[in-house]
Design a protein around this motif. Structure first.
Motif, PDB file in Angstrom:
ATOM      1  N   PRO A  86       0.798  -1.233   0.000  1.00  0.00           N
ATOM      2  CA  PRO A  86       0.000   0.000   0.000  1.00  0.00           C
ATOM      3  C   PRO A  86       0.834   1.287   0.000  1.00  0.00           C
ATOM      4  N   ALA A  88       1.888   2.019  -3.345  1.00  0.00           N
ATOM      5  CA  ALA A  88       0.783   2.170  -4.303  1.00  0.00           C
ATOM      6  C   ALA A  88       0.069   3.509  -4.160  1.00  0.00           C
ATOM      7  N   LEU A  97      -5.528  10.194  -9.648  1.00  0.00           N
ATOM      8  CA  LEU A  97      -6.086  10.226 -10.996  1.00  0.00           C
ATOM      9  C   LEU A  97      -6.444  11.671 -11.263  1.00  0.00           C
ATOM     10  N   ARG A 110     -13.395  13.576  -9.607  1.00  0.00           N
ATOM     11  CA  ARG A 110     -13.897  12.918  -8.388  1.00  0.00           C
ATOM     12  C   ARG A 110     -14.108  13.992  -7.344  1.00  0.00           C
ATOM     13  N   THR A 126     -15.602  14.835  -3.088  1.00  0.00           N
ATOM     14  CA  THR A 126     -16.008  14.335  -1.781  1.00  0.00           C
ATOM     15  C   THR A 126     -15.881  15.467  -0.758  1.00  0.00           C
ATOM     16  N   LYS A 180     -14.886  14.800   2.316  1.00  0.00           N
ATOM     17  CA  LYS A 180     -13.695  14.455   3.101  1.00  0.00           C
ATOM     18  C   LYS A 180     -12.556  14.169   2.137  1.00  0.00           C
ATOM     19  N   LEU A 192     -19.574   6.602  -4.767  1.00  0.00           N
ATOM     20  CA  LEU A 192     -18.521   5.611  -4.527  1.00  0.00           C
ATOM     21  C   LEU A 192     -18.627   5.112  -3.103  1.00  0.00           C
ATOM     22  N   MET A 223     -16.977   2.381  -0.043  1.00  0.00           N
ATOM     23  CA  MET A 223     -15.699   1.823   0.359  1.00  0.00           C
ATOM     24  C   MET A 223     -15.684   0.305   0.328  1.00  0.00           C
ATOM     25  N   MET A 231     -10.488  -3.297   0.402  1.00  0.00           N
ATOM     26  CA  MET A 231      -9.116  -2.935   0.006  1.00  0.00           C
ATOM     27  C   MET A 231      -8.833  -1.426   0.094  1.00  0.00           C
ATOM     28  N   HIS A 264      -7.583   4.415   3.564  1.00  0.00           N
ATOM     29  CA  HIS A 264      -8.654   5.344   3.953  1.00  0.00           C
ATOM     30  C   HIS A 264      -9.379   4.900   5.228  1.00  0.00           C
ATOM     31  N   LEU A 278       1.413   9.242   3.731  1.00  0.00           N
ATOM     32  CA  LEU A 278       0.208  10.050   3.486  1.00  0.00           C
ATOM     33  C   LEU A 278       0.336  11.412   4.175  1.00  0.00           C
ATOM     34  N   TYR A 335       0.025  14.626   2.111  1.00  0.00           N
ATOM     35  CA  TYR A 335      -1.259  15.309   2.316  1.00  0.00           C
ATOM     36  C   TYR A 335      -1.399  15.706   3.784  1.00  0.00           C
ATOM     37  N   ALA A 381      -9.370  12.233   4.421  1.00  0.00           N
ATOM     38  CA  ALA A 381      -9.966  11.011   3.876  1.00  0.00           C
ATOM     39  C   ALA A 381      -9.568   9.729   4.608  1.00  0.00           C
ATOM     40  N   ARG A 413     -18.209   7.299   0.116  1.00  0.00           N
ATOM     41  CA  ARG A 413     -16.905   7.963   0.094  1.00  0.00           C
ATOM     42  C   ARG A 413     -16.927   9.292  -0.655  1.00  0.00           C
TER      43      ARG A 413
HETATM   44  C1  HEC Z   1      -2.619   2.686  -1.805  1.00  0.00           C
HETATM   45  C2  HEC Z   1      -3.422   3.656  -1.074  1.00  0.00           C
HETATM   46  C3  HEC Z   1      -4.852   3.881  -1.505  1.00  0.00           C
HETATM   47  C4  HEC Z   1      -5.825   2.916  -1.678  1.00  0.00           C
HETATM   48  C5  HEC Z   1      -5.720   1.407  -1.498  1.00  0.00           C
HETATM   49  C6  HEC Z   1      -7.016   3.658  -2.065  1.00  0.00           C
HETATM   50  N1  HEC Z   1      -6.768   5.014  -2.119  1.00  0.00           N
HETATM   51 FE1  HEC Z   1      -8.086   6.468  -2.576  1.00  0.00          FE
HETATM   52  N2  HEC Z   1      -6.658   7.862  -2.439  1.00  0.00           N
HETATM   53  C7  HEC Z   1      -5.328   7.600  -2.117  1.00  0.00           C
HETATM   54  C8  HEC Z   1      -4.561   8.820  -2.320  1.00  0.00           C
HETATM   55  C9  HEC Z   1      -3.068   8.957  -2.104  1.00  0.00           C
HETATM   56  C10 HEC Z   1      -5.476   9.803  -2.768  1.00  0.00           C
HETATM   57  C11 HEC Z   1      -5.178  11.233  -3.176  1.00  0.00           C
HETATM   58  C12 HEC Z   1      -4.971  11.224  -4.685  1.00  0.00           C
HETATM   59  C13 HEC Z   1      -4.643  12.562  -5.289  1.00  0.00           C
HETATM   60  O1  HEC Z   1      -3.704  13.223  -4.858  1.00  0.00           O
HETATM   61  O2  HEC Z   1      -5.356  12.913  -6.245  1.00  0.00           O
HETATM   62  C14 HEC Z   1      -6.768   9.165  -2.852  1.00  0.00           C
HETATM   63  C15 HEC Z   1      -7.906   9.811  -3.283  1.00  0.00           C
HETATM   64  C16 HEC Z   1      -9.126   9.207  -3.421  1.00  0.00           C
HETATM   65  C17 HEC Z   1     -10.320   9.882  -3.904  1.00  0.00           C
HETATM   66  C18 HEC Z   1     -10.424  11.322  -4.385  1.00  0.00           C
HETATM   67  C19 HEC Z   1     -10.919  12.239  -3.348  1.00  0.00           C
HETATM   68  C20 HEC Z   1      -9.884  12.710  -2.369  1.00  0.00           C
HETATM   69  O3  HEC Z   1     -10.023  12.329  -1.195  1.00  0.00           O
HETATM   70  O4  HEC Z   1      -8.950  13.442  -2.754  1.00  0.00           O
HETATM   71  C21 HEC Z   1     -11.311   8.950  -3.899  1.00  0.00           C
HETATM   72  C22 HEC Z   1     -12.764   9.181  -4.295  1.00  0.00           C
HETATM   73  C23 HEC Z   1     -10.727   7.709  -3.439  1.00  0.00           C
HETATM   74  N3  HEC Z   1      -9.412   7.891  -3.153  1.00  0.00           N
HETATM   75  C24 HEC Z   1     -11.443   6.540  -3.330  1.00  0.00           C
HETATM   76  C25 HEC Z   1     -10.837   5.307  -3.109  1.00  0.00           C
HETATM   77  C26 HEC Z   1     -11.569   4.054  -3.210  1.00  0.00           C
HETATM   78  C27 HEC Z   1     -13.052   3.916  -3.517  1.00  0.00           C
HETATM   79  C28 HEC Z   1     -10.643   3.061  -2.969  1.00  0.00           C
HETATM   80  C29 HEC Z   1     -10.864   1.574  -3.050  1.00  0.00           C
HETATM   81  C30 HEC Z   1     -11.375   1.071  -4.328  1.00  0.00           C
HETATM   82  C31 HEC Z   1      -9.365   3.725  -2.691  1.00  0.00           C
HETATM   83  N4  HEC Z   1      -9.527   5.086  -2.796  1.00  0.00           N
HETATM   84  C32 HEC Z   1      -8.222   3.045  -2.361  1.00  0.00           C
HETATM   85  C33 HEC Z   1      -4.802   6.397  -1.688  1.00  0.00           C
HETATM   86  C34 HEC Z   1      -5.457   5.182  -1.773  1.00  0.00           C
END
Ligand code: HEC
Length: 200
Positions: free
Chosen positions: A62, A65, A71, A92, A94, A96, A147, A149, A152, A157, A169, A173, A178, A187
């Protein structure tokens, strides 16, 4: 009618005219068309997100990753527009948020509140939400796909996040909102913006 109410109404109309934006109720047929386009575009994003994440977590754990969940709206838009043949804008959002870029605007907030208000209703959670917005003389629609949770997602989160992930993290950030989610929690949403002319 009360003079104050009349004045208030005139003022509201003037303000709307100046600001030039308001949201209206979309018709049933508009909703159906927006939904078809929005579903297609958001499915592209969801499968992209999941395959990226699963692959990256398997490969580098993790902490390694973390970048995979990044995105950016431009890449998403490009991909969704190319694959669906319609120039949509994807983001995307949210309440939070981890990345402030994903913070909601006033219409996003309205859509998020709609989903949040349904979170505690047993056996029913809406599959989508559609808005019709008039902005500076142009009409566009927004489709929101909620979306939830998965297990995984909690690695990054959830409530108990591994130390190395937590440290990374925090570094990337510092104002992360989140975390603290449980499986099945709402989410946020994928937002697909479609200009009226593409609603055939
Ligand atoms: C490996 C760690 C990791 C996992 C596992 C993960 N996330 Fe995230 N998530 C992040 C990070 C880091 C960001 C901030 C991305 C950015 O800078 O745009 C993020 C951002 C997001 C956001 C965009 C909103 C925000 O908070 O900025 C969403 C929606 C989100 N994640 C949903 C999910 C969902 C649903 C899953 C499971 C399918 C998931 N994430 C799994 C690390 C993770």
């Amino acid at each position: 009618m009360n003079v104050k109410i009349v004045l208030f109404n005139i003022l509201s109309l003037l303000l709307l005219g100046v600001v030039g934006c308001e949201s209206k109720e979309p018709t049933t047929s508009e909703k159906a068309k927006v939904r078809a386009i929005g579903d297609q575009a958001s499915d592209i994003l969801l499968s992209e997100l999941k395959s990226r994440l699963i692959g990256a977590v398997q490969q580098s754990g993790p902490a390694g990753a973390i970048d995979a969940c990044k995105l950016d709206a431009m890449t998403l838009t490009k991909k969704a527009s190319t694959l669906s043949n319609i120039p949509v804008k994807v983001k995307r959002t949210t309440n939070k948020y981890r990345n402030p870029i994903n913070a909601p605007d006033k219409w996003d907030k309205e859509a998020l509140s709609f989903f949040e208000s349904k979170e505690d209703v047993r056996d029913y959670f809406p599959e989508f939400y559609v808005q019709k917005i008039d902005q500076n003389g142009e009409t566009h629609f927004r489709y929101y796909k909620p979306l939830k949770m998965y297990q995984m997602c909690l690695k990054c989160h959830g409530n108990t996040i591994k130390e190395d992930v937590r440290v990374k993290l925090k570094e990337l950030y510092p104002n992360d909102l989140a975390t603290g989610y449980s499986k099945g929690d709402f989410r946020g949403a994928i937002r697909v913006d479609i200009a009226k002319e593409y609603l055939q």
